[in-house]
Design an enzyme around this catalytic site. Sequence first.
Site, PDB file in Angstrom:
ATOM      1  N   HIS A   1      41.169  40.710  41.902  1.00 29.11           N
ATOM      2  CA  HIS A   1      40.705  39.755  40.891  1.00 29.11           C
ATOM      3  C   HIS A   1      39.241  39.357  41.125  1.00 29.11           C
ATOM      4  CE1 HIS A   1      44.661  39.430  39.201  1.00 29.11           C
ATOM      5  NE2 HIS A   1      45.194  38.937  40.303  1.00 29.11           N
TER       6      HIS A   1
HETATM    7  C1  BDR Z   1      42.858  34.230  39.786  1.00 31.61           C
HETATM    8  O1  BDR Z   1      43.722  33.156  40.156  1.00 31.61           O
HETATM    9  C2  BDR Z   1      43.564  32.852  41.510  1.00 31.61           C
HETATM   10  O2  BDR Z   1      44.822  32.679  42.102  1.00 31.61           O
HETATM   11  C3  BDR Z   1      42.819  33.995  42.131  1.00 31.61           C
HETATM   12  O3  BDR Z   1      41.994  33.563  43.197  1.00 31.61           O
HETATM   13  C4  BDR Z   1      41.993  34.534  40.995  1.00 31.61           C
HETATM   14  O4  BDR Z   1      40.780  33.853  40.880  1.00 31.61           O
HETATM   15  C5  BDR Z   1      43.701  35.388  39.286  1.00 31.61           C
HETATM   16  O5  BDR Z   1      44.427  35.034  38.149  1.00 31.61           O
END
Ligand code: BDR
Length: 321
Positions: A245
């Site tokens: 992500h």
């Molecule tokens: C996003 O949500 C958070 O849990 C992670 O760090 C990332 O930024 C993914 O949906």
Amino acid sequence: MSKHKVIYDTDPGVDDAMALVFQALHPDIELLGLTSVFGNATIETTTRNARFLAGRFVAGVPVAQGAAAPLERTAPDPLAWIHGDNGLGNIALDMTDEAELDPRSAHRFIVDTVRAHPGEVTLIAVGPLTNLALALAEDPQIATLVKQVVIMGGAFGTDGVLGNVTPAAEANILGDPHAADIVLGAAWPVAIVGLDVTQPTIMSHEYLASLRDRAGHAGQFVWEVSRHYEAFHEQSAQLAGIYVHDSSAVAYLLAPELYTTRSGPVRVVTEGIAIGQTIQKPSTMPVPAPEWDDRPECKVCLGVDVPGMLALYENTLCGTL
Ligand code: BDR
Ligand code: CA
């Protein structure tokens, strides 16, 4: 080429930590500061983690503490089953070298830093967008002074995926949908790196093990911090690896050619069962849509060169760029 001057707005968070290592080791990035926000854990925990990460990987770079809760909702519970009780995969944290805490709030730090470097600062935002919305409220003119905003958040329906927390919402946008709608409607250049490209990008177990063996202390850290996160992915998605992500936002900044994008204004649903959903009106769409039409265009990432992204991360950590 001059370096990208970056403020990293983050809720560390395992993948936030991996993206910080990426920025710390890439020669084209100059980190001006980290700003913390609630999200994966409480603001106390994410700020402590940001100070740990900055002290360990980018000594001398300050951390400013940000919002403890969204603009209009209550703060979400910490995501301990994803990121560990300490937000960093339950690894031991040696705080000996923790970064200095800037006396300013995160949004004030953003305003001051953008004004000190007009036209030069990129905001990489990988948590709920509360700090950015507060910065805009404090000084709306910064929208014209920021070089670019790169956001990890949202989802636009590729392969039917609209969310990872609800069927309609991704975690960072759901974390503060009102702030997200403000940030995506401001007159700064915005690129959105959402689940459409972050979920197809997977660091396999073998890839992470290879980093551990080849990328020195950074690779060892990435391996250790991702053990709990990888176990979560195996349980929840039967994946032998992890979605990439937050590091994808960094990759977009460094190598936008790895991504295909679609332009058009984006709105965020702020109430009802689809709260947190991100909806773009593509600029090619001929029908009027008043809720979108007076808003600036955002670039939404819809496709990614996965091997290219993974090679960029690997080569950065291994020092083989
Ligand atoms: C996003 O949500 C958070 O849990 C992670 O760090 C990332 O930024 C993914 O949906
Ligand atoms: Ca994050």
